[in-house]
Motif scaffolding. Structure first.
Motif, mmCIF file in Angstrom:
data_model
loop_
_atom_site.group_PDB
_atom_site.id
_atom_site.type_symbol
_atom_site.label_atom_id
_atom_site.label_comp_id
_atom_site.label_asym_id
_atom_site.label_seq_id
_atom_site.Cartn_x
_atom_site.Cartn_y
_atom_site.Cartn_z
ATOM 1 N N MET A 128 16.212 -55.527 37.893
ATOM 2 C CA MET A 128 17.670 -55.392 37.802
ATOM 3 C C MET A 128 18.309 -56.570 37.066
ATOM 4 O O MET A 128 19.153 -56.380 36.170
ATOM 5 C CB MET A 128 18.277 -55.273 39.211
ATOM 6 C CG MET A 128 17.973 -53.941 39.873
ATOM 7 S SD MET A 128 18.261 -53.966 41.630
ATOM 8 C CE MET A 128 19.991 -53.733 41.676
ATOM 9 N N VAL A 129 17.868 -57.771 37.459
ATOM 10 C CA VAL A 129 18.491 -58.961 36.865
ATOM 11 C C VAL A 129 18.132 -59.074 35.388
ATOM 12 O O VAL A 129 19.009 -59.333 34.532
ATOM 13 C CB VAL A 129 18.074 -60.235 37.648
ATOM 14 C CG1 VAL A 129 18.552 -61.489 36.910
ATOM 15 C CG2 VAL A 129 18.661 -60.210 39.041
ATOM 16 N N SER B 50 19.975 -56.438 33.408
ATOM 17 C CA SER B 50 21.388 -56.810 33.277
ATOM 18 C C SER B 50 21.568 -57.921 32.263
ATOM 19 O O SER B 50 22.454 -57.867 31.394
ATOM 20 C CB SER B 50 21.956 -57.280 34.619
ATOM 21 O OG SER B 50 21.821 -56.280 35.567
ATOM 22 N N ARG B 51 20.697 -58.913 32.373
ATOM 23 C CA ARG B 51 20.806 -60.070 31.483
ATOM 24 C C ARG B 51 20.608 -59.648 30.023
ATOM 25 O O ARG B 51 21.348 -60.085 29.133
ATOM 26 C CB ARG B 51 19.749 -61.112 31.893
ATOM 27 C CG ARG B 51 19.725 -62.352 31.041
ATOM 28 C CD ARG B 51 20.950 -63.213 31.287
ATOM 29 N NE ARG B 51 21.029 -64.304 30.326
ATOM 30 C CZ ARG B 51 22.110 -64.649 29.657
ATOM 31 N NH1 ARG B 51 23.226 -63.963 29.824
ATOM 32 N NH2 ARG B 51 22.112 -65.661 28.830
ATOM 33 N N THR C 181 23.746 -57.603 28.984
ATOM 34 C CA THR C 181 25.027 -58.321 28.920
ATOM 35 C C THR C 181 24.966 -59.559 28.038
ATOM 36 O O THR C 181 25.992 -60.195 27.806
ATOM 37 C CB THR C 181 25.494 -58.736 30.332
ATOM 38 O OG1 THR C 181 24.459 -59.520 30.927
ATOM 39 C CG2 THR C 181 25.792 -57.536 31.189
ATOM 40 N N LEU D 196 27.037 -58.392 24.623
ATOM 41 C CA LEU D 196 28.019 -57.330 24.937
ATOM 42 C C LEU D 196 28.942 -57.115 23.747
ATOM 43 O O LEU D 196 29.318 -58.052 23.059
ATOM 44 C CB LEU D 196 28.856 -57.735 26.140
ATOM 45 C CG LEU D 196 28.276 -57.424 27.506
ATOM 46 C CD1 LEU D 196 29.232 -57.896 28.580
ATOM 47 C CD2 LEU D 196 27.999 -55.939 27.683
ATOM 48 N N GLN E 192 24.375 -50.576 27.392
ATOM 49 C CA GLN E 192 25.662 -51.152 27.809
ATOM 50 C C GLN E 192 26.587 -50.043 28.302
ATOM 51 O O GLN E 192 27.276 -50.198 29.308
ATOM 52 C CB GLN E 192 26.310 -51.896 26.646
ATOM 53 C CG GLN E 192 27.587 -52.630 27.071
ATOM 54 C CD GLN E 192 28.357 -53.196 25.887
ATOM 55 O OE1 GLN E 192 27.779 -53.430 24.842
ATOM 56 N NE2 GLN E 192 29.634 -53.409 26.074
ATOM 57 N N LEU F 186 20.448 -61.470 45.200
ATOM 58 C CA LEU F 186 20.650 -60.369 44.230
ATOM 59 C C LEU F 186 22.150 -60.159 43.960
ATOM 60 O O LEU F 186 22.558 -59.956 42.810
ATOM 61 C CB LEU F 186 20.007 -59.087 44.765
ATOM 62 C CG LEU F 186 20.047 -57.899 43.820
ATOM 63 C CD1 LEU F 186 19.248 -58.178 42.537
ATOM 64 C CD2 LEU F 186 19.506 -56.642 44.485
ATOM 65 N N LEU G 282 23.218 -62.908 41.684
ATOM 66 C CA LEU G 282 22.693 -62.740 40.317
ATOM 67 C C LEU G 282 23.392 -61.596 39.577
ATOM 68 O O LEU G 282 23.771 -61.721 38.402
ATOM 69 C CB LEU G 282 21.179 -62.481 40.364
ATOM 70 C CG LEU G 282 20.313 -63.680 40.697
ATOM 71 C CD1 LEU G 282 18.850 -63.251 40.874
ATOM 72 C CD2 LEU G 282 20.391 -64.722 39.579
ATOM 73 N N LEU G 283 23.567 -60.487 40.287
ATOM 74 C CA LEU G 283 24.196 -59.335 39.619
ATOM 75 C C LEU G 283 25.670 -59.618 39.307
ATOM 76 O O LEU G 283 26.183 -59.185 38.284
ATOM 77 C CB LEU G 283 24.059 -58.067 40.462
ATOM 78 C CG LEU G 283 22.678 -57.429 40.470
ATOM 79 C CD1 LEU G 283 22.730 -56.063 41.151
ATOM 80 C CD2 LEU G 283 22.099 -57.272 39.073
ATOM 81 N N PHE H 149 25.350 -61.783 36.191
ATOM 82 C CA PHE H 149 24.771 -61.198 34.971
ATOM 83 C C PHE H 149 25.207 -59.761 34.688
ATOM 84 O O PHE H 149 24.958 -59.253 33.611
ATOM 85 C CB PHE H 149 23.246 -61.253 35.030
ATOM 86 C CG PHE H 149 22.709 -62.651 34.991
ATOM 87 C CD1 PHE H 149 23.040 -63.509 33.944
ATOM 88 C CD2 PHE H 149 21.883 -63.126 35.999
ATOM 89 C CE1 PHE H 149 22.559 -64.805 33.912
ATOM 90 C CE2 PHE H 149 21.397 -64.423 35.966
ATOM 91 C CZ PHE H 149 21.739 -65.274 34.923
ATOM 92 N N LEU H 150 25.786 -59.109 35.694
ATOM 93 C CA LEU H 150 26.147 -57.698 35.444
ATOM 94 C C LEU H 150 27.656 -57.453 35.563
ATOM 95 O O LEU H 150 28.308 -57.124 34.567
ATOM 96 C CB LEU H 150 25.375 -56.783 36.408
ATOM 97 C CG LEU H 150 25.661 -55.292 36.262
ATOM 98 C CD1 LEU H 150 25.198 -54.763 34.909
ATOM 99 C CD2 LEU H 150 24.980 -54.491 37.368
ATOM 100 N N PRO I 78 30.294 -59.925 33.371
ATOM 101 C CA PRO I 78 30.370 -59.639 31.921
ATOM 102 C C PRO I 78 30.840 -58.235 31.601
ATOM 103 O O PRO I 78 31.640 -58.028 30.679
ATOM 104 C CB PRO I 78 28.944 -59.845 31.430
ATOM 105 C CG PRO I 78 28.161 -60.396 32.545
ATOM 106 C CD PRO I 78 28.937 -60.278 33.785
ATOM 107 N N ILE I 79 30.346 -57.265 32.395
ATOM 108 C CA ILE I 79 30.736 -55.877 32.101
ATOM 109 C C ILE I 79 32.241 -55.691 32.315
ATOM 110 O O ILE I 79 32.929 -55.093 31.489
ATOM 111 C CB ILE I 79 29.942 -54.889 33.000
ATOM 112 C CG1 ILE I 79 28.456 -54.909 32.616
ATOM 113 C CG2 ILE I 79 30.519 -53.487 32.929
ATOM 114 C CD1 ILE I 79 28.083 -54.068 31.432
ATOM 115 N N ALA J 132 34.060 -57.272 29.537
ATOM 116 C CA ALA J 132 34.006 -56.451 28.317
ATOM 117 C C ALA J 132 34.948 -55.263 28.418
ATOM 118 O O ALA J 132 35.655 -54.915 27.464
ATOM 119 C CB ALA J 132 32.581 -55.975 28.078
#
Lengths: 223, 246
Positions: free
Chosen positions: A32-33, A36-37, A40, A43, A53, B18, B21-22, B25-26, B29-30, B33
């Motif tokens: 997952m990480v 994602s990394r 992103t 982006l 994305q 987790l 981290l998410l 990293f998730l 940024p998302i 954006a």
């Protein structure tokens, strides 16, 4: 045959025991990480975006919308916790399609850990949103007589969360394992398909219930 | 025992890691954006709306300008038509007056030509008639024309009765130099009715004639008389001819 992946010990040093559940969880976390990394890292906020994305944006925005629909007006505050809960449970369940994989959610320890997290997160979000006093006041609703029932309810729903997810996923894995020994062809495939559906539904249910509990705890202020 | 508390603790820690981290990293940024895109779309929409409004305003402005231009064009055309009509009228008037002036000039020229032609004809006719008459008289009578003229003049003098009232001085004008013999016959005829002094004068305007001037009276014979009659007749003929031409 073992009932839980906790029983599969890979490495042990004194109190520290690295079992299959923890190892699989790390594997899932890594996937997952890293994904994602990777996505992103570059982006794009333009009109044309990469497919991955787009997929992640759909997941994040849909999760946010679901949280909002349940009744939380600022979904971005809860997105980290609830979104991770959903993604972890869903990915853990969906990976069942991989032969030899044992889902961490099939372990009562994992589901209990997730349920405990929810159990702690609910009052935390409630207190953050409406303050300690008004949050504690919700236990006295509608009358102080309801206090024991409210406390029991709090505990029992946490237990129910853990048992429900564990029971569903563990039973699914178990059924497939048993079917493989009885009728190795066709039926396990059908059961696997059903299991994937059940896995996603369970992830959804777990997350939605957690959202509802948090929404109920933060409702006091909004009212 | 289905629950391994070490695993539970480890999974809680794993889950929290987790989540962190998410988030890092998730979700962050998302969401960033998505927000950036939303803002961009909103700004582009606002920009488009602004441009549309601007375009509408410009369209309206150009529409007004076109209407104004059309109006000016129509006015200019109207003015130009009026000017053209006025100019045409003016030019027509000028042309008419010019034509009239030309016509008058032409008419005057014609009249002048007519007069000069008439004069020329009269002069030539006179000369021709005089020459012809002179030659004819000479041929026919075998005598000098001047003698014949004097003879005719003397005959007329003789036809006159003696009357009183003549002045003391009589002037005899002739177109030519009278010979002494001719003067003698003239004097003879005059002495029948007057004893006045006789003075001879030469006048080339008499057209081969002789005349006696006595106070208000005049006795004469001249080719000029005939020529005058001839001129009148010729003039009448020319006038009749030019009238027919017109």
């Amino acid at each position: 045959m073992h009932l839980s992946s906790d029983d599969v010990i890979i490495w042990q040093h004194g109190f520290f025991r690295l079992n299959l559940t923890i190892l699989t969880t790390w594997g899932l976390m890594l996937v997952m990480v890293v994904t994602s990394r990777l996505v992103t890292r570059r982006l794009s906020d333009g009109m044309r975006i990469p497919r991955l994305q787009g997929m992640l944006e759909v997941i994040v925005s849909t999760t946010g919308k679901q949280i909002e629909e349940v009744g939380l007006s600022h979904p971005e505050k809860y997105l980290g916790f609830l979104g991770t809960l959903f993604l972890f449970v869903a990915l853990s369940n969906l990976c069942e399609i991989i032969p030899g994989y044992e889902p961490p959610t099939g372990s009562l320890s994992t589901t209990a850990a997730l349920a405990i997290c929810v159990f702690i997160a609910v009052p935390l979000f409630g207190i953050m949103e409406s303050g300690l006093k008004s949050y504690l006041a919700t236990y006295l609703d509608p009358t102080p007589l309801m206090l024991p029932f409210n406390i029991v309810g709090e505990l029992s729903r946490t237990l129910a969360l853990a048992i429900r997810l564990f029971g569903n996923i563990m039973s699914g894995s178990m059924v497939i394992a048993i079917l493989l020994t009885i009728t190795p062809f066709i039926f396990p495939v059908l059961m696997s398909m059903l299991d994937l559906l059940t896995g996603l539904v369970q992830a959804y249910i777990f997350t939605i219930l957690a959202t509802v509990y948090i929404a109920a705890a933060t409702k006091a202020r909004e009212e | 025992m289905l629950i391994d508390w070490f695993t539970v603790a480890a999974q809680i820690v794993n889950f929290l890691v987790l989540v962190w981290l998410l988030k890092r990293f998730l979700y962050a940024p998302i969401l960033k954006a998505l927000d950036a895109r939303e803002k961009r779309i909103a700004s582009e929409l606002a920009d488009a709306a602004e441009k549309q409004a601007q375009a509408l305003a410009e369209r309206e402005e150009y529409k007004n300008k076109i209407e104004e231009l059309e109006r000016q064009k129509a006015e200019l055309l109207r003015n130009a038509a009026a000017d053209a009509a006025a100019l045409r009228e003016k030019l027509m008037m000028e042309a008419r007056s010019e034509t009239e002036a030309l016509r008058e000039k032409h008419q005057k020229q014609l009249n002048d030509e007519y007069r000069s032609l008439t004069r020329e004809i009269a002069r030539r006719t006179q000369a021709s008639v005089f020459a012809i008459a002179k030659k004819a008289l000479a041929d026919l009578a075998g005598a000098d024309l001047e003698e014949r003229i004097t003879y005719v003049f003397v005959r007329r003098l003789k036809e006159m009765d003696a009357r009183s009232g003549f002045p003391d001085r009589l002037i005899v004008k002739s177109a030519f130099e009278l010979q002494p013999s001719l003067r003698a016959s003239i004097e003879e005829a005059i002495r029948k009715f007057s004893g006045a002094e006789i003075v001879y004068e030469q006048d080339s305007g008499l057209f081969s004639g002789i005349e006696l001037v006595a106070g208000g009276q005049k006795i004469a014979w001249s080719m000029g008389d005939y020529l005058g009659m001839l001129e009148q007749e010729v003039s009448a003929l020319i006038r009749a001819g030019s009238g027919e031409e017109k």
